[in-house]
Design an enzyme around this catalytic site. Sequence first.
Site, PDB file in Angstrom:
ATOM      1  N   GLY A   1     -19.223 -16.501   0.291  1.00 31.96           N
ATOM      2  CA  GLY A   1     -18.663 -15.808   1.459  1.00 31.96           C
ATOM      3  C   GLY A   1     -19.508 -14.584   1.790  1.00 31.96           C
ATOM      4  O   GLY A   1     -20.062 -13.944   0.889  1.00 31.96           O
TER       5      GLY A   1
ATOM      6  N   ASP B   1     -11.721   2.361   3.666  1.00 33.70           N
ATOM      7  CA  ASP B   1     -11.952   0.907   3.629  1.00 33.70           C
ATOM      8  C   ASP B   1     -13.437   0.601   3.440  1.00 33.70           C
ATOM      9  O   ASP B   1     -13.794  -0.545   3.145  1.00 33.70           O
ATOM     10  CB  ASP B   1     -11.535   0.297   4.978  1.00 33.70           C
ATOM     11  CG  ASP B   1     -10.309  -0.585   4.870  1.00 33.70           C
ATOM     12  OD1 ASP B   1      -9.964  -0.993   3.748  1.00 33.70           O
ATOM     13  OD2 ASP B   1      -9.708  -0.858   5.919  1.00 33.70           O
TER      14      ASP B   1
ATOM     15  N   GLN C   1      -5.615  -1.596   9.782  1.00 33.98           N
ATOM     16  CA  GLN C   1      -5.254  -2.840   9.104  1.00 33.98           C
ATOM     17  C   GLN C   1      -5.791  -4.029   9.908  1.00 33.98           C
ATOM     18  O   GLN C   1      -5.605  -4.120  11.122  1.00 33.98           O
ATOM     19  CB  GLN C   1      -3.730  -2.933   8.961  1.00 33.98           C
ATOM     20  CG  GLN C   1      -3.237  -4.119   8.168  1.00 33.98           C
ATOM     21  CD  GLN C   1      -3.599  -4.070   6.678  1.00 33.98           C
ATOM     22  OE1 GLN C   1      -3.731  -2.997   6.095  1.00 33.98           O
ATOM     23  NE2 GLN C   1      -3.754  -5.227   6.068  1.00 33.98           N
TER      24      GLN C   1
ATOM     25  N   LYS D   1       0.842  -1.210   0.000  1.00 34.30           N
ATOM     26  CA  LYS D   1       0.000   0.000   0.000  1.00 34.30           C
ATOM     27  C   LYS D   1       0.878   1.262   0.000  1.00 34.30           C
ATOM     28  O   LYS D   1       0.609   2.224  -0.725  1.00 34.30           O
ATOM     29  CB  LYS D   1      -0.932  -0.004   1.225  1.00 34.30           C
ATOM     30  CG  LYS D   1      -2.044  -1.047   1.117  1.00 34.30           C
ATOM     31  CD  LYS D   1      -2.801  -1.289   2.416  1.00 34.30           C
ATOM     32  CE  LYS D   1      -3.804  -2.433   2.224  1.00 34.30           C
ATOM     33  NZ  LYS D   1      -4.512  -2.823   3.448  1.00 34.30           N
TER      34      LYS D   1
HETATM   35  N1  GUN Z   1      -6.509  -6.880   5.667  1.00 31.40           N
HETATM   36  C1  GUN Z   1      -6.538  -7.536   4.483  1.00 31.40           C
HETATM   37  N2  GUN Z   1      -7.177  -6.798   3.548  1.00 31.40           N
HETATM   38  C2  GUN Z   1      -7.535  -5.654   4.153  1.00 31.40           C
HETATM   39  C3  GUN Z   1      -8.218  -4.496   3.693  1.00 31.40           C
HETATM   40  O1  GUN Z   1      -8.636  -4.363   2.537  1.00 31.40           O
HETATM   41  N3  GUN Z   1      -8.402  -3.522   4.639  1.00 31.40           N
HETATM   42  C4  GUN Z   1      -7.967  -3.658   5.924  1.00 31.40           C
HETATM   43  N4  GUN Z   1      -8.223  -2.653   6.768  1.00 31.40           N
HETATM   44  N5  GUN Z   1      -7.352  -4.715   6.361  1.00 31.40           N
HETATM   45  C5  GUN Z   1      -7.133  -5.710   5.480  1.00 31.40           C
END
Ligand code: GUN
Length: 333
Positions: free
Chosen positions: A203, A156, A131, A87
């Site tokens: 899912g 997010d 995260q 990221k």
């Molecule tokens: N962990 C794995 N993928 C993601 C995501 O898209 N956002 C966040 N906040 N955590 C993650």
Amino acid sequence: MITHWCCGGLVRVTSTMLSLLRHASASRCYGGRRSIATVISGKQTSRLVRERLKKDVDQMKRSKVVPGLLVLQVGNREDSNLYISSKMKAAAEVGIDASHVRLPNTVTQDEVLRAIAAVNEDASVHGLIVQLPLDCVARVDVELLTDAVSPLKDVDGLSCINAGKLSRGDLSNCFIPCTPNGCMELIRQTGVPVAGKHAVVIGRSKIVGAPMHDLLLWNHATVTTCHSRTPDIAEQVGRADIVVVGAGQAEMVRGDWLKEGCVLVDCGINHVADASKPGGKRVVGDVHFASAYQRAGFITPVPGGVGPMTVAMLMQNTVLSAQRFLANAGRAL
Ligand code: GUN
């Protein structure tokens, strides 16, 4: 090396995929010709998205606004560290001012909440993500944390406000979670219209399955969501024109489940043992690629499919957030 043209350009099928394909293609031929899917490259599509965003950011910088992103991590999970570094790399490429704040795994819930509140107040940050999963000793209510992020900075799309807007079809007024948003971009790349199609999502997680359902629904597909208590997942999948899999189960969806020619999007990232690999393991999706490749019309690879798109969509949401802040600041003058 096999190459295929798809809307985004040439897609290379890797040697691992190729050996799987040789194995699978022996069993399925049509009049001497193999029926094989077009591979939709998330790597290429995400590169195009990043290039477009870089131009948008350059434009914003002329108005003295630099989009800001903050990734808040609790603890030190190795997989999270890897995701965060991709990221950060993407943000740097696009021109987003990104920072990574790591809190120790000994923090309390209140301390994390205070950190989130401080970022909510920081005008230089337009996007904030916590995260997941958290890596902490104390018991922490994840929902409380994701809801503490200002809905205006929730890039997010995990807060109840943004999830609620998405579930009601208010797509232009919310942040769409990055993985489903990336899946939609990949589906668009196929040129197959979503409206009127039968889509199956496997899912129902808050981050993938549930928002994917909403997004397909409000793009006018008829959507069925399957989960661990669905008794006939294979039959459901067999009726679908579009299948999005976020099940967290290695190679669960097999080629013989699929409707011929369907669009198949694989959100899975699973590590399976493979003695031939340097680390003794390799990454596979939730789809059994070799058999699905023989039957689907379009398929996303793992790695190189949904993963890079998730990162690109986080950048897109961050730029969008900064643009909204800029537009609102203009209105306030
Ligand atoms: N962990 C794995 N993928 C993601 C995501 O898209 N956002 C966040 N906040 N955590 C993650």
